[in-house]
Every structure is written in structure tokens, then in C-alpha cells.
Scaffold this motif. Sequence first.
Motif, short mmCIF file in Angstrom:
data_model
loop_
_atom_site.label_atom_id
_atom_site.label_comp_id
_atom_site.label_asym_id
_atom_site.label_seq_id
_atom_site.Cartn_x
_atom_site.Cartn_y
_atom_site.Cartn_z
N GLU A 127 48.27 18.57 42.41
CA GLU A 127 47.44 19.76 41.74
C GLU A 127 47.37 19.91 39.73
O GLU A 127 48.77 19.81 39.14
CB GLU A 127 48.53 20.36 42.61
N PRO A 128 46.14 20.58 39.81
CA PRO A 128 45.15 20.41 40.25
C PRO A 128 44.21 19.45 41.02
O PRO A 128 43.21 18.91 41.10
CB PRO A 128 44.54 21.39 39.09
N GLU A 129 44.40 17.76 40.30
CA GLU A 129 43.68 16.89 40.34
C GLU A 129 43.70 16.54 41.58
O GLU A 129 42.08 16.10 42.24
CB GLU A 129 44.61 15.66 39.72
N SER A 132 43.18 18.44 44.65
CA SER A 132 41.79 19.56 45.02
C SER A 132 40.84 18.50 44.76
O SER A 132 39.79 18.50 45.07
CB SER A 132 42.35 20.26 45.26
N ARG A 133 40.41 18.58 43.47
CA ARG A 133 39.66 18.11 42.60
C ARG A 133 38.82 16.66 43.07
O ARG A 133 37.43 17.20 43.35
CB ARG A 133 39.67 18.11 41.38
N ALA A 134 39.64 15.79 43.14
CA ALA A 134 39.08 14.29 43.81
C ALA A 134 38.89 14.65 45.33
O ALA A 134 37.97 14.16 45.59
CB ALA A 134 40.71 13.53 43.62
N THR A 135 39.50 14.95 46.13
CA THR A 135 39.67 15.46 47.02
C THR A 135 38.16 15.95 47.41
O THR A 135 37.72 15.85 48.57
CB THR A 135 40.57 16.26 48.97
N ALA A 136 38.23 16.97 46.66
CA ALA A 136 36.34 17.94 46.67
C ALA A 136 35.25 16.64 46.31
O ALA A 136 33.95 16.80 47.36
CB ALA A 136 36.56 18.87 45.99
N GLU A 137 35.37 15.73 45.54
CA GLU A 137 34.31 14.92 45.55
C GLU A 137 34.24 13.94 45.86
O GLU A 137 33.26 13.78 46.12
CB GLU A 137 35.09 14.63 44.12
#
Length: 88
Positions: A14-16, A18-23
Motif C-alpha cells: 500500500e498505497p500503490e 490499491s491505486r493499481a487495483t482501482a486502475e
Amino acid sequence: MIEHLLESEKRFGEPEYSRATAEILRASEALAQRLDTEGAAWLEKLSESYIRREQAIMEGAFREGFCRAALLAADVLAYRAEQPEDNS
């Protein structure tokens, strides 16, 4: 150490992560809207395959880390057992 492992608020990556998952979710939804039924089925199959692959990697990494930690603990205990007692 146990308290650190039990901290549910701290997630690995985290936080990368969650960012990648959202993308990934946004891209998948946009792509799914442009596909026909067969294409959407293939996209779903692809997504499920990626999820299974990620789970396999995470489980393998956990198993490897756990085994290394157990071996390290055993080495520490063996080292301590070999040391002369300090009677001070």
C-alpha cells in the motif's frame, strides 16, 4: 513482532496496490462496455486467471517467508543453547 503482523490497517504494497487495483477495475469496466457477450466472457475469464495467479504468488510468498522465519527462529534458539550461561 506479533502486534505488527496483526495490524490489519497495514497492507503489503500500500498505497500503490490499491491505486493499481482501482486502475485495473476502471479499465476492465470500460473494456467490458465495449465488448460483445463473447468478448465480455473472455475478459471475465482473463480477470479470473489473473486473480488465481496473484493468489498463487501471494500464498507462495507467504509460505516462503513463514518457513524462513521458522528457520531463523530455530537458528536463534540453537545459537542461544550453544552459548555459555551468564551467571551474573
